[in-house]
Design a protein around this motif. Sequence first.
Motif, mmCIF file in Angstrom:
data_model
loop_
_atom_site.group_PDB
_atom_site.id
_atom_site.type_symbol
_atom_site.label_atom_id
_atom_site.label_comp_id
_atom_site.label_asym_id
_atom_site.label_seq_id
_atom_site.Cartn_x
_atom_site.Cartn_y
_atom_site.Cartn_z
ATOM 1 N N GLU A 1 0.832 -1.209 0.000
ATOM 2 C CA GLU A 1 0.000 0.000 0.000
ATOM 3 C C GLU A 1 0.870 1.264 0.000
ATOM 4 O O GLU A 1 0.604 2.215 -0.729
ATOM 5 C CB GLU A 1 -0.918 -0.016 1.217
ATOM 6 C CG GLU A 1 -1.783 1.218 1.373
ATOM 7 C CD GLU A 1 -2.520 1.217 2.708
ATOM 8 O OE1 GLU A 1 -2.494 2.258 3.376
ATOM 9 O OE2 GLU A 1 -3.103 0.179 3.085
ATOM 10 N N ILE A 2 1.897 1.272 0.828
ATOM 11 C CA ILE A 2 2.798 2.430 0.875
ATOM 12 C C ILE A 2 3.428 2.652 -0.495
ATOM 13 O O ILE A 2 3.476 3.784 -0.990
ATOM 14 C CB ILE A 2 3.887 2.243 1.961
ATOM 15 C CG1 ILE A 2 3.254 2.352 3.361
ATOM 16 C CG2 ILE A 2 5.011 3.275 1.793
ATOM 17 C CD1 ILE A 2 4.180 1.943 4.497
ATOM 18 N N GLN A 3 3.889 1.586 -1.123
ATOM 19 C CA GLN A 3 4.531 1.714 -2.425
ATOM 20 C C GLN A 3 3.580 2.292 -3.476
ATOM 21 O O GLN A 3 4.007 3.031 -4.361
ATOM 22 C CB GLN A 3 5.054 0.352 -2.895
ATOM 23 C CG GLN A 3 6.216 -0.148 -2.058
ATOM 24 C CD GLN A 3 6.607 -1.561 -2.432
ATOM 25 O OE1 GLN A 3 7.167 -1.782 -3.491
ATOM 26 N NE2 GLN A 3 6.284 -2.511 -1.563
ATOM 27 N N LYS A 4 2.309 1.959 -3.381
ATOM 28 C CA LYS A 4 1.337 2.403 -4.379
ATOM 29 C C LYS A 4 0.813 3.810 -4.136
ATOM 30 O O LYS A 4 0.566 4.554 -5.081
ATOM 31 C CB LYS A 4 0.154 1.431 -4.432
ATOM 32 C CG LYS A 4 0.499 0.109 -5.038
ATOM 33 C CD LYS A 4 -0.707 -0.811 -5.029
ATOM 34 C CE LYS A 4 -0.306 -2.180 -5.577
ATOM 35 N NZ LYS A 4 -1.321 -3.187 -5.344
ATOM 36 N N PHE B 1 10.075 -4.084 -1.011
ATOM 37 C CA PHE B 1 9.886 -2.765 -0.412
ATOM 38 C C PHE B 1 11.224 -2.036 -0.302
ATOM 39 O O PHE B 1 11.330 -0.851 -0.636
ATOM 40 C CB PHE B 1 9.230 -2.910 0.970
ATOM 41 C CG PHE B 1 9.159 -1.631 1.752
ATOM 42 C CD1 PHE B 1 8.221 -0.659 1.433
ATOM 43 C CD2 PHE B 1 10.034 -1.405 2.809
ATOM 44 C CE1 PHE B 1 8.163 0.535 2.157
ATOM 45 C CE2 PHE B 1 9.978 -0.229 3.537
ATOM 46 C CZ PHE B 1 9.041 0.749 3.215
ATOM 47 N N PHE B 2 12.262 -2.730 0.151
ATOM 48 C CA PHE B 2 13.577 -2.111 0.282
ATOM 49 C C PHE B 2 14.101 -1.648 -1.074
ATOM 50 O O PHE B 2 14.641 -0.541 -1.210
ATOM 51 C CB PHE B 2 14.553 -3.080 0.953
ATOM 52 C CG PHE B 2 15.943 -2.522 1.123
ATOM 53 C CD1 PHE B 2 16.160 -1.226 1.568
ATOM 54 C CD2 PHE B 2 17.044 -3.303 0.838
ATOM 55 C CE1 PHE B 2 17.441 -0.718 1.737
ATOM 56 C CE2 PHE B 2 18.333 -2.812 1.006
ATOM 57 C CZ PHE B 2 18.528 -1.509 1.446
ATOM 58 N N ASN C 1 13.433 4.979 -4.917
ATOM 59 C CA ASN C 1 12.669 6.212 -4.750
ATOM 60 C C ASN C 1 13.173 7.154 -3.664
ATOM 61 O O ASN C 1 12.569 8.201 -3.430
ATOM 62 C CB ASN C 1 11.204 5.860 -4.447
ATOM 63 C CG ASN C 1 10.504 5.316 -5.657
ATOM 64 O OD1 ASN C 1 10.129 6.055 -6.544
ATOM 65 N ND2 ASN C 1 10.360 3.998 -5.715
ATOM 66 N N GLN C 2 14.280 6.836 -3.009
ATOM 67 C CA GLN C 2 14.720 7.626 -1.860
ATOM 68 C C GLN C 2 14.952 9.093 -2.187
ATOM 69 O O GLN C 2 14.838 9.947 -1.321
ATOM 70 C CB GLN C 2 15.927 6.992 -1.168
ATOM 71 C CG GLN C 2 17.105 6.683 -2.054
ATOM 72 C CD GLN C 2 18.049 7.843 -2.232
ATOM 73 O OE1 GLN C 2 18.101 8.740 -1.421
ATOM 74 N NE2 GLN C 2 18.791 7.807 -3.311
ATOM 75 N N ALA C 3 15.231 9.430 -3.428
ATOM 76 C CA ALA C 3 15.445 10.836 -3.806
ATOM 77 C C ALA C 3 14.210 11.459 -4.462
ATOM 78 O O ALA C 3 14.247 12.612 -4.878
ATOM 79 C CB ALA C 3 16.644 10.954 -4.744
ATOM 80 N N ASN C 4 13.129 10.708 -4.538
ATOM 81 C CA ASN C 4 11.892 11.179 -5.167
ATOM 82 C C ASN C 4 10.931 11.664 -4.082
ATOM 83 O O ASN C 4 10.320 10.849 -3.384
ATOM 84 C CB ASN C 4 11.260 10.035 -5.968
ATOM 85 C CG ASN C 4 9.921 10.411 -6.566
ATOM 86 O OD1 ASN C 4 9.411 11.512 -6.383
ATOM 87 N ND2 ASN C 4 9.326 9.468 -7.282
ATOM 88 N N PRO C 5 10.769 12.981 -3.927
ATOM 89 C CA PRO C 5 9.922 13.494 -2.841
ATOM 90 C C PRO C 5 8.441 13.126 -2.973
ATOM 91 O O PRO C 5 7.686 13.268 -2.023
ATOM 92 C CB PRO C 5 10.129 15.006 -2.911
ATOM 93 C CG PRO C 5 10.645 15.272 -4.280
ATOM 94 C CD PRO C 5 11.360 14.038 -4.728
ATOM 95 N N GLN C 6 8.032 12.610 -4.109
ATOM 96 C CA GLN C 6 6.655 12.135 -4.276
ATOM 97 C C GLN C 6 6.449 10.769 -3.619
ATOM 98 O O GLN C 6 5.319 10.353 -3.395
ATOM 99 C CB GLN C 6 6.305 12.028 -5.771
ATOM 100 C CG GLN C 6 6.418 13.334 -6.521
ATOM 101 C CD GLN C 6 5.349 14.327 -6.103
ATOM 102 O OE1 GLN C 6 4.222 13.951 -5.794
ATOM 103 N NE2 GLN C 6 5.701 15.604 -6.072
ATOM 104 N N ARG C 7 7.541 10.067 -3.313
ATOM 105 C CA ARG C 7 7.462 8.723 -2.725
ATOM 106 C C ARG C 7 8.188 8.634 -1.382
ATOM 107 O O ARG C 7 7.790 7.888 -0.501
ATOM 108 C CB ARG C 7 8.068 7.663 -3.676
ATOM 109 C CG ARG C 7 7.542 7.672 -5.079
ATOM 110 C CD ARG C 7 6.030 7.651 -5.265
ATOM 111 N NE ARG C 7 5.354 6.616 -4.531
ATOM 112 C CZ ARG C 7 4.079 6.678 -4.140
ATOM 113 N NH1 ARG C 7 3.345 7.712 -4.426
ATOM 114 N NH2 ARG C 7 3.536 5.711 -3.473
#
Length: 162
Positions: free
Chosen positions: A35-38, A70-71, A77-83
């Motif tokens: 859910e978090i990923q989506k 998930f990892f 996505n760690q640098a993507n502020p949308q995620r």
Amino acid sequence: MSYFVVDTNVPIVANEKANQASPACVLNCANKLREIQKQHIIVLDDTWLIINEYKNKLSPSGQPGVGDAFFKWVLTNQANPQRCQQVKITPTAENGFQEFPEEESLANFDKSDRKFVAVALTHPEKPPILNAVDSDWKNFEIALKNIGITIIFLCSELTTRP
């Protein structure tokens, strides 16, 4: 879209690597991570303390478990502020982090989990911390609530204890 801080025990349980986790607990953790990923945003520290802890317990290849996937998603996505959103926390010798409150009720809180609290307190949304089977979170639930931190327990193993 909501924000979450995810304790390492959640993807470990989703990988079916925690003996104390029931099948329902594993499923709850796996579903929440998907859910978090989506549709949500994970909050991390900018010094990679959380990511490095994940790295010690999870596979960056994304295989074979849901926690590993998930990892991999976090790393991608760690640098993507949308995620993912990163906040600055400051390690100290005394209590772990400048952002961790010097409250008597939290004096014995696990030093290795203080980074999650520091991250949640630093983020403007004060996101909840997800926990699966780590009893420290249950033991300090009221003290954490008193400083504005909400813990979401994904597993009934802790919520049904006496």
